[in-house]
Design a protein around this motif. Structure first.
Motif, PDB file in Angstrom:
ATOM      1  N   PHE A 127       1.720  -8.177  -0.619  1.00 39.39           N
ATOM      2  CA  PHE A 127       0.555  -7.327  -0.856  1.00 39.39           C
ATOM      3  C   PHE A 127      -0.698  -8.188  -0.934  1.00 39.39           C
ATOM      4  O   PHE A 127      -0.937  -8.826  -1.943  1.00 39.39           O
ATOM      5  N   ALA A 169       2.346  -9.203 -10.629  1.00 34.39           N
ATOM      6  CA  ALA A 169       2.441  -9.224  -9.170  1.00 34.39           C
ATOM      7  C   ALA A 169       3.089 -10.522  -8.728  1.00 34.39           C
ATOM      8  O   ALA A 169       2.639 -11.596  -9.086  1.00 34.39           O
ATOM      9  N   LEU A 222       0.620   1.067 -10.155  1.00 29.04           N
ATOM     10  CA  LEU A 222      -0.818   0.800 -10.103  1.00 29.04           C
ATOM     11  C   LEU A 222      -1.582   1.985  -9.525  1.00 29.04           C
ATOM     12  O   LEU A 222      -2.764   2.162  -9.808  1.00 29.04           O
ATOM     13  N   ILE A 245      -0.152  -9.934 -14.574  1.00 27.48           N
ATOM     14  CA  ILE A 245      -0.179  -8.496 -14.323  1.00 27.48           C
ATOM     15  C   ILE A 245       1.008  -8.068 -13.462  1.00 27.48           C
ATOM     16  O   ILE A 245       1.074  -6.972 -12.965  1.00 27.48           O
ATOM     17  N   GLU A 304       8.696   9.346 -11.762  1.00 28.00           N
ATOM     18  CA  GLU A 304      10.070   9.700 -11.382  1.00 28.00           C
ATOM     19  C   GLU A 304      10.294  11.193 -11.596  1.00 28.00           C
ATOM     20  O   GLU A 304      11.243  11.628 -12.255  1.00 28.00           O
ATOM     21  N   HIS A 364       3.280  -3.249 -18.149  1.00 32.62           N
ATOM     22  CA  HIS A 364       2.394  -3.451 -17.001  1.00 32.62           C
ATOM     23  C   HIS A 364       0.953  -3.056 -17.365  1.00 32.62           C
ATOM     24  O   HIS A 364       0.006  -3.784 -17.117  1.00 32.62           O
ATOM     25  N   GLY A 394       9.489   0.455  -5.024  1.00 32.84           N
ATOM     26  CA  GLY A 394       8.840  -0.858  -5.022  1.00 32.84           C
ATOM     27  C   GLY A 394       7.545  -0.903  -4.246  1.00 32.84           C
ATOM     28  O   GLY A 394       7.084  -1.971  -3.858  1.00 32.84           O
ATOM     29  N   TRP A 425      -9.750  -2.960  -1.035  1.00 31.65           N
ATOM     30  CA  TRP A 425      -9.947  -2.651  -2.447  1.00 31.65           C
ATOM     31  C   TRP A 425     -11.356  -2.136  -2.721  1.00 31.65           C
ATOM     32  O   TRP A 425     -11.584  -1.372  -3.651  1.00 31.65           O
ATOM     33  N   GLY A 432       4.532   0.165  -5.267  1.00 32.00           N
ATOM     34  CA  GLY A 432       3.319   0.020  -6.068  1.00 32.00           C
ATOM     35  C   GLY A 432       2.789   1.306  -6.666  1.00 32.00           C
ATOM     36  O   GLY A 432       1.577   1.456  -6.861  1.00 32.00           O
ATOM     37  N   LYS A 433       3.660   2.221  -6.995  1.00 29.28           N
ATOM     38  CA  LYS A 433       3.189   3.506  -7.533  1.00 29.28           C
ATOM     39  C   LYS A 433       2.581   3.345  -8.929  1.00 29.28           C
ATOM     40  O   LYS A 433       1.682   4.076  -9.292  1.00 29.28           O
ATOM     41  N   ARG A 445      11.621  -5.012  -2.955  1.00 30.79           N
ATOM     42  CA  ARG A 445      10.415  -4.458  -3.574  1.00 30.79           C
ATOM     43  C   ARG A 445       9.188  -5.249  -3.156  1.00 30.79           C
ATOM     44  O   ARG A 445       9.292  -6.424  -2.818  1.00 30.79           O
ATOM     45  N   GLN A 493      -3.470  -6.594  -0.027  1.00 29.29           N
ATOM     46  CA  GLN A 493      -4.405  -5.476  -0.029  1.00 29.29           C
ATOM     47  C   GLN A 493      -3.749  -4.348  -0.826  1.00 29.29           C
ATOM     48  O   GLN A 493      -2.583  -4.452  -1.161  1.00 29.29           O
ATOM     49  N   ARG A 522      -7.982  -7.108  -9.627  1.00 24.29           N
ATOM     50  CA  ARG A 522      -7.500  -7.046  -8.246  1.00 24.29           C
ATOM     51  C   ARG A 522      -8.057  -8.188  -7.410  1.00 24.29           C
ATOM     52  O   ARG A 522      -7.377  -8.842  -6.684  1.00 24.29           O
ATOM     53  N   SER A 556       4.430 -12.074  -3.146  1.00 27.93           N
ATOM     54  CA  SER A 556       4.335 -10.711  -2.640  1.00 27.93           C
ATOM     55  C   SER A 556       3.511 -10.655  -1.363  1.00 27.93           C
ATOM     56  O   SER A 556       2.579 -11.421  -1.172  1.00 27.93           O
ATOM     57  N   LEU A 606      -6.606 -11.374  -8.332  1.00 28.48           N
ATOM     58  CA  LEU A 606      -5.215 -11.382  -7.884  1.00 28.48           C
ATOM     59  C   LEU A 606      -5.165 -11.751  -6.401  1.00 28.48           C
ATOM     60  O   LEU A 606      -4.412 -12.608  -5.975  1.00 28.48           O
TER      61      LEU A 606
HETATM   62  N1  ATP Z   1      -1.629  -4.135  -4.507  1.00 22.04           N
HETATM   63  C1  ATP Z   1      -0.713  -4.939  -5.016  1.00 22.04           C
HETATM   64  N2  ATP Z   1      -0.838  -6.263  -4.915  1.00 22.04           N
HETATM   65  C2  ATP Z   1       0.129  -7.074  -5.380  1.00 22.04           C
HETATM   66  N3  ATP Z   1       1.278  -6.657  -5.956  1.00 22.04           N
HETATM   67  C3  ATP Z   1       1.455  -5.341  -6.100  1.00 22.04           C
HETATM   68  C4  ATP Z   1       0.466  -4.411  -5.663  1.00 22.04           C
HETATM   69  N4  ATP Z   1       0.896  -3.187  -5.974  1.00 22.04           N
HETATM   70  C5  ATP Z   1       2.107  -3.348  -6.581  1.00 22.04           C
HETATM   71  N5  ATP Z   1       2.452  -4.630  -6.644  1.00 22.04           N
HETATM   72  C6  ATP Z   1       3.715  -5.180  -7.178  1.00 22.04           C
HETATM   73  O1  ATP Z   1       4.791  -4.523  -6.513  1.00 22.04           O
HETATM   74  C7  ATP Z   1       5.913  -4.394  -7.385  1.00 22.04           C
HETATM   75  C8  ATP Z   1       6.454  -2.953  -7.339  1.00 22.04           C
HETATM   76  O2  ATP Z   1       5.514  -2.067  -7.893  1.00 22.04           O
HETATM   77  P1  ATP Z   1       5.948  -0.754  -8.723  1.00 22.04           P
HETATM   78  O3  ATP Z   1       6.930  -1.113  -9.782  1.00 22.04           O
HETATM   79  O4  ATP Z   1       4.707  -0.069  -9.117  1.00 22.04           O
HETATM   80  O5  ATP Z   1       6.720   0.058  -7.608  1.00 22.04           O
HETATM   81  P2  ATP Z   1       7.155   1.602  -7.601  1.00 22.04           P
HETATM   82  O6  ATP Z   1       6.661   2.183  -6.336  1.00 22.04           O
HETATM   83  O7  ATP Z   1       6.762   2.258  -8.871  1.00 22.04           O
HETATM   84  O8  ATP Z   1       8.750   1.444  -7.530  1.00 22.04           O
HETATM   85  P3  ATP Z   1       9.888   2.498  -8.005  1.00 22.04           P
HETATM   86  O9  ATP Z   1       9.825   3.683  -7.109  1.00 22.04           O
HETATM   87  O10 ATP Z   1      11.150   1.735  -7.842  1.00 22.04           O
HETATM   88  O11 ATP Z   1       9.592   2.842  -9.413  1.00 22.04           O
HETATM   89  C9  ATP Z   1       5.444  -4.798  -8.765  1.00 22.04           C
HETATM   90  O12 ATP Z   1       5.979  -6.070  -9.030  1.00 22.04           O
HETATM   91  C10 ATP Z   1       3.927  -4.861  -8.643  1.00 22.04           C
HETATM   92  O13 ATP Z   1       3.365  -5.865  -9.454  1.00 22.04           O
END
Ligand code: ATP
Length: 870
Positions: free
Chosen positions: A182, A176, A214, A174, A407, A341, A209, A140, A211-212, A661, A184, A153, A180, A156
């Motif tokens: 994640f 998460a 963020l 937030i 999307e 979000h 799923g 990060w 994390g796009k 996800r 990092q 972050r 999860s 988190l």
């Molecule tokens: N770095 C991170 N640390 C912890 N949790 C994360 C992190 N990045 C994303 N998340 C969690 O991962 C989950 C999926 O994220 P997000 O909805 O942004 O996915 P996406 O890629 O947009 O999926 P889709 O393509 O289905 O729309 C969410 O619950 C989010 O809080």
């Protein structure tokens, strides 16, 4: 012991506040190099921040209310242990309590849940599950985020690692998931971090799923916070220079902030009272008609998400602030989710986020727009409607710094593209090098009102804001993010994107061949966008296990019910047609499966209620049309069932992406009937899975009861519908007769019909009784004490999946292993087996696999035990 002060000698995180301003100002210097107290601290872009008191104080929800504050106001980050110290905070000024009954009940529940975590029972850095702390990534740090954004972050991550109560609450706030994987930044976030430092445009494709949200949310929040800092400093130095009180500028949360919060609270409450969703166009179905469990009994408090649209900081910004970020998503649910979000991320900052989507009443929409939020999350239809009407805030686009198209592949489809094109046409041109951003920022099609406003030259603060918008480094214009999980960029377009915008434009007339290319040509990139393509050839999430069941149309309901029973976690059943969705909902209702329906013919309020019920766990099954296929981030969805084969590979990927996800496991199973065979093959081909998906092993022993039960449910449902129809007809007749002042005698009713109705009613009662008796029976009669439990295949599948450890091949083998017969031909022959019936071979294979798995699991267990004991 094991604790290190973050401030060391030089640096101090201070929560001391000017007594009358009630604000917390934080000043830091870079940490001493010798002993990096936070390992990644050296890389941070340390900055002075001004943040609200709530960030530090409010009920443990602010990121510094971690009960780690020392007497002197500094705080410790425990190193290697998770013990926490009681907070010693300056006394909090009591604020007059506003009526917030509805919200407080839910909040209390959340708090109580969080409070259940017994921190004393968390020794040596282990979390409450006894798991050792996970490595906190330094990745990060490379982002160089604004400390508030970074703080989210960091905390988190620390929260994930240590499970402390307040941080876990923050992590949850937030969005998460605590479980999860994640720890990092997600890959897409890492790759998109150029957007933060160099403000480069990003075209990103990454699995569902991943994390796009963020990946674009963080750069936006970071930038807006930095600008606010700059504005504050400019204002502060201006005030100093003009000899005013030189007290530190503390933002909006001083005394006046308190006041505005009071007002705001009032406004929010008032808005809540008033807020009703539009009874928009579209057929409103009665719950009975939908065949779903009643949603009418949902408590209003469960609809917090509806009320949460109200912005978190209701004081409105000035016109000069203008719109800074425009995020466009294809469905209302997705737009509301992204909005939610971002609102949570921006909580305790002065960044305001609001949705513009169909289904919000015009009155409320107007109120939201009047508050002039810097960030708008919108669906194209409603957004264009307001832009076209010349809404002042939406047409004030000169300072627009971010455009996000989420999307994107859906956005180029019919029904979205025309509106999106119109919206893009309204956006200001990028200023050419050396050109005044404000001059260049005048859009092609501005409203009259707006043009008049612009003739008045901005002065003072306004000019400063405009300067900030163009960037102090001379950077000007808008930054664009285009994201999707299935962004198919034709190779020629990819090549041209690499060449840069001018080439893209000149080439477009000759070579443009797809809607995506049209979109790319219409978007004005700042230069050369960074293309981040993280999709693998597999396209679906790597933690997703995919399979199919070949069945006849009659059997489809049996297999669906079988799967719902064998995988009791949260499941989404996707249907292509609303008629099928209603049918499925009806059967599930009769089978007493807690299910809710979600489709585009419902009123928005019903849609949200259904989602809310599913998210809260009140319903474990969501029967949905493709309106729920994209983007929805519902935690803990374990399984997706494609009741009907989706129309395209894209939809298949998005539907399947509602599970597995954020690195979690998930299962996607397609039910494939002979008439859908061609579609299935086409989907597999598009996904480069020529040999088809692995066939899901069905335990044949369950099927007799499943069949009997589902058949009974179908019968009851059909009789129920007939009877409801008869009742409705009768009621209608009586109503009309009464209106015409006609006497309705019992004899008026046809004797035969009355007899038939009585017979039907008797049939219904008998069928209902039989179904009830059947439902009381276990699904698998002689299962040696495991009756009604879902042991066996589900767990074995998970174990095999875990054992498969990530490789695609291994994962498909994990499923194939269930069907593997002695010839081992099940996988390659599964498309061919589509039309086949009779599970005998499957049954034998499943039993074999079960036996095998039992042995290997037992072996594994004893090995583990042995390892542990040694
Ligand atoms: N770095 C991170 N640390 C912890 N949790 C994360 C992190 N990045 C994303 N998340 C969690 O991962 C989950 C999926 O994220 P997000 O909805 O942004 O996915 P996406 O890629 O947009 O999926 P889709 O393509 O289905 O729309 C969410 O619950 C989010 O809080």
């Amino acid at each position: 012991m094991g604790r290190q002060k973050i401030d060391g000698k030089k640096k101090k995180f201070s929560s001391k506040r000017t007594p009358d301003k009630q604000n917390a100002s934080v000043e830091e210097e870079p940490p001493a190099k010798k002993t990096p107290l936070i390992p990644w601290g050296d890389h941070l872009a340390w900055k002075t921040i001004h943040t609200s008191e709530e960030a530090f104080m409010e009920d443990g929800e602010g990121f510094l209310s971690l009960e780690e504050l020392e007497d002197d106001g500094t705080f410790d980050i425990p190193a290697g242990e998770a013990s926490v110290k009681a907070a010693s905070l300056p006394e909090k000024k009591e604020k007059p309590k506003k009526k917030r009954k509805r919200k407080s009940k839910k909040k209390d529940k959340e708090r109580n849940e969080a409070d259940d975590v017994d921190e004393a029972a968390i020794p040596d850095g282990r979390d409450e599950d006894g798991e050792p702390p996970q490595e906190v990534s330094e990745a990060w740090a490379r982002f160089g985020l604004h400390p508030v954004a970074m703080g989210l972050r960091l905390w988190l991550l620390i929260g994930v690692a240590m499970g402390t109560r307040a941080v876990r609450r923050l992590a949850a706030s937030i969005g998460a998931p605590a479980e999860s994987k994640f720890t990092q930044p997600a890959k897409i976030q890492e790759e998109s971090s150029v957007a933060i430092q160099s403000r480069q445009d990003v075209i990103g494709a990454a699995e569902t799923g991943s994390g796009k949200t963020l990946a674009f949310g963080l750069p936006i929040l970071h930038r807006l916070l930095c600008e606010m800092d700059e504005q504050d400093s400019r204002r502060a130095s201006g005030a100093m220079a003009s000899g005013e009180d030189g007290e530190m500028v503390t933002g909006d949360d001083g005394d006046s902030g308190d006041e505005s919060e009071e007002d705001g609270g009032g406004m929010e409450d008032q808005a809540r009272e008033e807020t009703e969703l539009d009874g928009e166009a579209g057929e409103a179905m009665e719950p009975e008609e939908q065949g779903i469990t009643e949603v009418e009994d949902v408590d209003v408090e469960q609809l917090e998400n509806v009320d949460d649209w109200e912005m978190q900081q209701p004081e409105k910004s000035t016109r000069e602030d203008g719109l800074r970020a425009l995020i466009i998503a294809p469905t209302r649910e997705l737009a509301l989710q992204v909005n939610d979000h971002l609102q949570k991320m921006a909580k305790n900052t002065r960044v305001r986020v609001a949705p513009i989507v169909g289904g919000i009443s015009a009155q409320k929409q107007r109120r939201l727009l009047n508050m002039r939020p810097q960030v708008i999350v919108a669906t194209p239809g409603r957004l264009w409607e307001y832009m076209d009407m010349g809404d002042e805030h939406l047409c004030n686009l000169q300072k627009l710094e971010f455009l996000v198209i989420d999307e994107a592949d859906r956005m180029v489809e019919k029904g979205y593209f025309a509106e999106l094109t119109s919206i893009l046409g309204k956006l200001p041109q990028h200023p050419k090098k050396g050109e005044d951003a404000r001059a260049a920022g005048k859009g092609k099609t501005q409203s009259k009102k707006q043009k008049q406003q612009e003739h008045q030259e901005p002065e003072g603060e306004e000019a400063e804001t405009a300067a900030a918008a163009t960037g102090s480094d001379g950077e000007a214009g808008r930054q664009t993010f285009v994201f999707s999980a299935t962004l198919a960029l034709p190779p020629s377009l990819r090549k041209r994107l690499k060449l840069g915008e001018s080439q893209l434009k000149s080439a477009r007339k000759v070579e443009r061949s797809s809607a995506m290319e049209d979109l790319m040509a219409q978007i004005q990139f700042r230069g050369q966008p960074k293309v981040v393509d993280l999709t693998s050839s597999r396209i679906t999430a790597s933690s997703l296990l995919e399979a199919m069941i070949a069945c006849s149309e009659d059997e489809r309901d049996f297999y669906m019910y079988y799967l719902l029973n064998r995988y009791t976690g949260r499941t989404i059943v996707f249907c292509n047609a609303i008629s099928a969705l209603r049918r499925v909902s009806g059967i599930l209702r009769q089978l007493e499966v807690p299910a809710v329906a979600l489709h585009s013919n419902q009123q928005q309020r019903q849609r949200l209620k259904a989602l809310d019920k599913f998210k809260s766990g009140a319903a474990t099954v969501l029967v949905a049309s493709d309106v729920a296929a994209r983007g929805l981030d519902i935690p803990k969805v374990r399984c997706v069932i494609h009741y009907q084969v989706p129309a395209s590979a894209d939809i298949y990927v998005h539907r399947s992406g509602r599970t597995a996800r954020a690195g979690m496991d998930g299962l996607s199973i397609a039910l494939v009937t002979p008439p859908e065979r061609h579609r299935y093959i086409a989907v597999c081909k598009s996904l480069d899975r020529e040999s088809g998906l692995s066939e899901f092993p069905v335990e044949a022993a369950y099927m007799p009861t499943v069949r009997e039960r589902v058949k009974l449910a179908l019968k009851v449902d059909a009789l129920d519908r007939t009877q409801s129809k008869d009742h409705a007809e009768k009621a209608w007749f009586r109503r009309n007769a009464e209106q015409m002042e006609m006497m309705v005698e019992e004899e008026d009713e046809d004797d035969d019909k009355a007899r038939m109705l009585r017979k039907e009613a008797q049939k219904l009662r008998t069928a209902q009784a039989a179904l009830k008796a059947n439902l009381a029976k276990p699904l698998l009669p002689q299962s040696g004490g495991m009756l009604g439990k879902f042991l066996g295949q589900g767990e074995r599948l998970e174990a095999q999946q875990a054992a498969a450890g990530g490789s695609e091949l291994q994962k498909s083998e994990a499923v194939a292993a269930f069907n593997a017969d002695s010839t081992g031909s099940s996988k390659s022959s599964n498309i061919a087996s589509l039309a086949k019936k009779g599970p005998t071979r499957q049954q034998r294979a499943a039993q074999k696999a079960q036996q095998k798995n039992k042995e290997s699991t037992a072996g594994e267990r004893s090995k583990k035990k042995h390892r542990r004991s040694t």
